[in-house]
Design an enzyme around this catalytic site. Sequence first.
Site, PDB file in Angstrom:
ATOM      1  N   HIS A  94     -10.562  -0.045  -0.934  1.00 22.68           N
ATOM      2  CA  HIS A  94      -9.739  -0.800  -1.919  1.00 22.68           C
ATOM      3  C   HIS A  94     -10.695  -2.179  -2.128  1.00 22.68           C
ATOM      4  CE1 HIS A  94      -6.638  -3.398  -3.605  1.00 22.68           C
ATOM      5  NE2 HIS A  94      -6.594  -4.257  -2.373  1.00 22.68           N
TER       6      HIS A  94
ATOM      7  N   ASN B  20      -8.030  -6.672  -9.164  1.00 22.46           N
ATOM      8  CA  ASN B  20      -7.148  -6.070  -8.395  1.00 22.46           C
ATOM      9  C   ASN B  20      -5.895  -5.196  -8.676  1.00 22.46           C
ATOM     10  OD1 ASN B  20      -5.808  -5.299  -6.036  1.00 22.46           O
ATOM     11  ND2 ASN B  20      -5.687  -7.295  -5.110  1.00 22.46           N
TER      12      ASN B  20
ATOM     13  N   CYS C 144      -1.212  -2.432  -1.112  1.00 26.33           N
ATOM     14  CA  CYS C 144      -2.710  -1.876  -1.550  1.00 26.33           C
ATOM     15  C   CYS C 144      -2.902  -0.816  -0.891  1.00 26.33           C
ATOM     16  CB  CYS C 144      -3.672  -2.988  -1.545  1.00 26.33           C
ATOM     17  SG  CYS C 144      -3.273  -4.446  -2.649  1.00 26.33           S
TER      18      CYS C 144
END
Length: 364
Positions: free
Chosen positions: A288, A318, A146
């Site tokens: 994020h 996500n 990520c």
Amino acid sequence: MTWPNQRPTTGPRESGPHDSPRPPLTPRSGPAGAPGWAIRGTGSHLPRRRVRSEEVSRSLGLDPGWIERRTGIRERRVAADTEASSDLAAHAARRAMADAGIRPDDVGLIVLGTSTPDELGPSTACRVQALLGARHAAAFDVAAACTGFVYGLQSAVGWLATQRGAPPHALVIGVEVYSKFLDPGDRGTAALFGDGAAAAVVGPVPSPYGIGPITLGSDGTRAGDVLIPAGGGRRPASAQTLAERGHTIHMDGRAVRDFIAATFPRLVAEAVDGAGIKPADLALVVPHQPNPALVASLAPDAGLEPAQLAIAGHDVGNIGAASLPYALDTALRARPSAPGDLVLLAGFGAGLTWGHTIVTWPPS
């Protein structure tokens, strides 16, 4: 504040709301007037299929509102059987190039962050290069989960600063098709992950505007907190790994939650201290957002007001390496940044990895 999801697919971005540029606050490396590198355009792309959290909750035997109450995620997108990461990434890249006003021949580098590549090799970035027709571009992947977009920015800035004779623009892309790597019966992962792609064009800009120093970090002792354990050289695909669902995402939810709660405020503190500014000086903070509700709740711990945060995960979940650039693109479509605005990008994810940078936003 949650930034609304307004994303034109093509065309230049409108000018910012301020009448004149604000002097940058972030110290820039190098002599005054030296060229730097800035984000010149952004774009994103989501698959067509929407899956609402009520549907996922019911499939997991949960109350219909369970996922949204705990995560803030209302829905996520799911790629079609025929769609791979390269397909989503190419769509996002085309939109970023249109936003920046460049053509495929103007791209010298494609760096792509993903945990869900088309295949183990070659790089998915090479697939994207072919789809775009970016014949002059070098292309490679980064595997920083990520945090892949921030790692990709570092790769792009370093490459642009040292190349001679190559086209002076880089594409930095984040993309995931997590739906193909999920155990639909695992509430800890099925509730959170979705599919999507987002991209940014990095190109030249005069000092003092541009991407500030980029800080990266990792802790490989915690690589087991989030991983896809099978399919690589340590546990090649076999009947046993398939039966054990070793090719799906495995996550220690509590460990990941603690990591997020500790890491996001720390990244903000490191970034502002390094720049000699205060959190209030940041016009926009783009984190994020694996769990939008959790990340938004950390604003006070980071010394931020909710209105400073770009939270866009409510409608996508996500999406890994695409999460940060998608939130950036969504925020800029809703309210363009003005020249001199300070924009903090803060990524964190599996590996464990993390990274941050402050961008002094350039004139259009």
